[in-house]
Scaffold this active site. Structure first.
Site, PDB file in Angstrom:
ATOM      1  CG  ASP A   1      -2.296   0.581   0.907  1.00 55.33           C
ATOM      2  OD1 ASP A   1      -2.334   1.771   0.545  1.00 55.33           O
ATOM      3  OD2 ASP A   1      -3.327  -0.112   1.042  1.00 55.33           O
TER       4      ASP A   1
ATOM      5  CG  HIS B   1      -5.247   3.921   0.521  1.00 55.51           C
ATOM      6  ND1 HIS B   1      -4.834   2.612   0.366  1.00 55.51           N
ATOM      7  CD2 HIS B   1      -6.460   4.012  -0.087  1.00 55.51           C
ATOM      8  CE1 HIS B   1      -5.769   1.946  -0.301  1.00 55.51           C
ATOM      9  NE2 HIS B   1      -6.759   2.765  -0.599  1.00 55.51           N
TER      10      HIS B   1
ATOM     11  CB  SER C   1      -9.067   0.576  -0.709  1.00 51.79           C
ATOM     12  OG  SER C   1      -8.356   0.714  -1.901  1.00 51.79           O
TER      13      SER C   1
END
Length: 770
Positions: free
Chosen positions: A145, A220, A550
């Site tokens: 990620d 994220h 996600s």
């Protein structure tokens, strides 16, 4: 989905790599991945794999600079080969060299909880999935990620067991990140930047600077990592909203972070390098909340790297993508990957719009409004349209100050980020914002922590709002913030944005596999970034909210870690089977899971909504060996070289299919395709008893409309544990495939334990007439 793209400018020490973008008369250099034969005949001439890889550049690169400066990565675990900077003429020369299997240009992928564990039935009681699996103790989850914020309380290692002996990874130092940032929870961290750096040099010389280290500057990665394996953090909230104890799905598991995503996206050369290391480092689960559009498996880096990972016993879990509700949009569709779509929770953050005539519109927001007094001031409403500067989307600089100052501005969803629209309103002097869904978003309700009082309303409400604005000379409204509300709405339901099947490249496998919570998920957040993700937002939080497949992917990655911890000898296929055959097809009210205003179909939910409690004791599993996937690729009519590209196996499909007549992959879901002229199909499956000895299972079938289904035998009698029994299913079409049109039907087949009817092993069925 609107992107939450952070353009955070950070001071950092720039890594110097020995490469540049060369623009000669007709030569553009770019990154390519060169795949080599794993048992190449020329490899024995060299002392190491690295020297062998370098030799291909020696024979190809004719320019003055040293050929080693062109090599970015040397791969050996996820794939045999290397990533290098090459020109088109050099590619042509290299393709003629012995042992070169394939050459692919570097491709770009995009990145795609205080409550979700409770919603999934996980709780600290003696009999629940957490205690049965030791909270995932001993399992290692590898996260690919945007990196991690190691100081987040979600990665505290108090009470964590020692680092597993099998771990061979490192804590790679870099800008603002050193080896002391790792601990018994965050046991490893690496970063991969060469593919990204090369691509962004050619794209834009003034690229956004970010940490050249495993440290996260986007949020994220920190968010997904804590969702998969974050420890318990009491009194977590987003500026007071959604408060509770934050926990990941596998709070006892260890985490290893592989930073492959940067401001411009995630490049396949970097992703492959991370998978290469993760396999050698010793992870049990690989979680990739990345994806794009469907690709043939032989051209898909993630599919190729994850085949190697699966052969090493690693479960690979990927996001299905955010291109729903469009058909055939599901990405990461390889059958050895667990592909995860997104669902909603029954937690809402109401922020109603009240007109001055007393009417209400339902909206949601995580703006920390003063919900104790529950109401903001009343403002005049304004919706700026006309012209070609995008004012209806509230682009920055598109709103005339004279028109919006002190008013509540209406902004349409789409094009720019949702929180960016709020910033545009604020910068132009607006006092509040109503974000309106368009026909694309319908009633989807992804909330944000806005920089000014704001709410998001669905499409139906947006139509009413605009009608009201047009009906009166001075429309006025206020936002009534309602805090956090749990359990008052039906859930789970399918997220509007969640990508849908059927699989574009491989419709014989039903994808996505399952859905999991992916809307308004609260999880850890870095301290360098405001909760809105905007650089202009000065607020700082330990937790923030995000939506997307996600967010769904790490829920399943954490559940896979729980299963690996409870059943360490199970294969990745067994783990995935356990998750799929125990999934729910009803919501918490006992009604069918909804997709908008209709019951959800198999192309939206796959096998259903994850149920971690049941997944730990699935009773029967559908296991698949790596060899079976190879035979499956033959049934797709892939060529010998295409199959070799994926599997590193040189096979004769003729021979394989002769030996496996009537082969069908032992997948936990069933997909039947009637091409024009065919009226019947037979599929074979075999199940392994992982429940109790001396068990009898009877079959229950809900036949798809227009199809007769016959199962033989109708009872499976198991004498002992790990016994394997097979069954056959005949599908007889009662209708003709229509020329030029495609029809679908769905049903399911369930094996039910004769004494303990809670043991229900369910396979969804999809039927397609082409």
């Amino acid at each position: 989905m609107d992107s939450k793209e952070s353009k955070t400018h950070l001071f950092f020490s720039i890594l110097l790599f020995n490469f540049f973008v060369f623009l000669h008369a007709d030569t553009v250099l770019q990154t390519y991945i060169v795949q080599l034969h794993p048992h190449g005949t020329t490899s024995i001439l060299f002392s190491s794999k690295f020297q062998w890889h370098l030799s291909f550049l020696e024979r190809t690169v004719s320019s003055e600079e040293h050929h080693s400066s062109r090599l970015l990565y040397s791969y050996s675990s996820a794939m045999e080969g290397f990533a290098a900077i090459l020109s088109e003429s050099e590619i042509e020369s290299m393709q003629k060299l012995p042992d070169v299997v394939a050459i692919r240009p570097d491709t770009r992928f995009q990145v795609q909880t205080t409550y979700s564990y409770k919603f999934l039935g996980l709780g600290p009681t003696r009999e629940d999935a957490w205690s049965k699996s030791g909270f995932g103790r001993g399992a290692i989850i590898g996260m690919l990620d945007t990196g991690v914020w190691p100081e987040s309380p979600s990665f505290n290692d108090q009470g964590m067991p020692p680092v597993p002996k099998k771990w061979r990874g490192i804590c790679q130092e870099g800008h603002d990140f050193n080896s002391s940032n790792c601990n018994k929870k965050l046991i490893g961290a690496r970063f991969f930047t060469k593919g990204h750096r090369m691509a962004s040099m050619s794209a834009s010389p003034d690229f956004v600077q970010e940490y050249a280290s495993p440290r996260d500057s986007h949020g994220h990665g920190t968010h997904t990592t804590s969702t998969a394996g974050g420890v318990s953090v009491p009194m977590a909230s987003v500026l007071g909203l959604g408060s509770g104890v934050a926990r990941g799905m596998a709070p006892g598991a260890h985490i290893a972070v592989y930073k492959v995503c940067w401001f411009s996206g995630c490049y396949s050369s970097d992703i492959l390098a991370a998978m290469d290391f993760a396999i050698r480092d010793g992870v049990d689960v690989l979680s990739l909340s990345l994806g794009g559009f469907p690709l043939p498996l032989f051209a898909d880096t993630i599919a190729i790297g994850s085949f190697r990972a699966m052969e090493h016993g690693i479960s690979v879990v990927c996001a299905a993508g955010n291109n729903g509700p469009i058909e055939n949009s599901v990405a990461n569709e390889a059958p050895w990957i667990a592909t995860v779509g997104a669902s909603t929770l029954d937690r809402k953050f109401p922020a109603l719009v009240q007109f001055d005539d007393g009417q209400f519109l339902y909206g949601e927001s995580m703006y920390p409004g003063n919900w104790l007094s529950s109401t903001t001031k009343e403002f005049e409403l304004v919706y700026v349209t006309g012209g070609d500067n995008g004012s209806e989307f509230c682009f920055r600089g598109s709103l005339p100050r004279a028109k919006v100052r002190g008013k509540m501005v209406v902004c349409d969803r789409g094009v720019n980020g949702r929180t960016e629209k709020g910033l545009a309103v604020k910068e132009s002097g607006g006092a509040a914002m109503i974000l309106t869904n368009t026909a694309i978003n319908l009633e989807e309700d992804s909330v944000d922590v806005h920089v000014l009082p704001a709410t998001l309303i669905g499409f139906d409400e947006a139509v009413r709002l605009k009608a009201y604005i047009n009906s009166t000379s001075k429309p006025r409204a206020r936002i009534v913030f309602g805090g956090t509300v749990i359990g008052k709405s039906r859930a789970p339901a399918v997220a509007q944005f969640s990508a849908r099947g059927p699989s574009y490249t491989n419709p014989s496998i039903l994808k996505p596999d399952v859905i999991a919570p992916g809307v308004n998920i609260i999880a850890a957040w870095p301290q360098n970034l405001g909760p809105s993700s905007l650089p202009e937002d000065p607020r700082r939080v330990n937790f923030s909210v995000m939506s997307g497949t996600s967010m769904a992917c790490p829920h399943v990655s954490g559940i896979a870690a729980l299963i690996r911890s409870a059943h360490p000898k199970w294969t990745p296929a067994a783990v995935k089977s356990a998750i799929m055959t125990t999934a729910d097809i009803t919501d918490h009210s006992g009604h069918p899971i909804m997709d908008g205003d209709k019951p959800a179909g198999v192309f939206a939910i796959g096998a259903g909504h994850v149920n971690p409690e049941r997944a730990l004791s699935p009773a029967l599993i559908y296991d698949i060996r790596p060899d079976d996937y190879v035979t499956h690729l033959c049934t797709l009519r892939y060529t010998r070289s295409e199959i070799f590209t994926i599997t590193h196996r040189n096979v004769s499909c003729n021979d394989l299919l002769q030996m496996n007549r009537g082969f069908s992959l032992n997948y936990p879901s069933i997909s039947v395709i009637f091409k024009h002229g065919t009226r019947s199909k037979v599929i074979k499956r075999h199940v392994t008893n992982v429940g109790s000895p001396n068990s009898i299972y009877s079959v229950e079938v809900t036949a798809p409309e227009g199809v007769k289904v016959r199962v033989r035998p109708q009872r499976l009698i198991f004498k002992h544990i790990n016994q394997n029994l097979s069954y056959k299913v005949w599908f007889i079409s009662r209708k003709q495939a229509g020329r030029g049109k495609v029809d679908f039907a769905q049903g399911h087949l369930t094996w039910v334990h004769s004494q303990n009817r809670l043991y229900r092993v369910r396979s969804p069925i999809s039927v397609t007439w082409k």
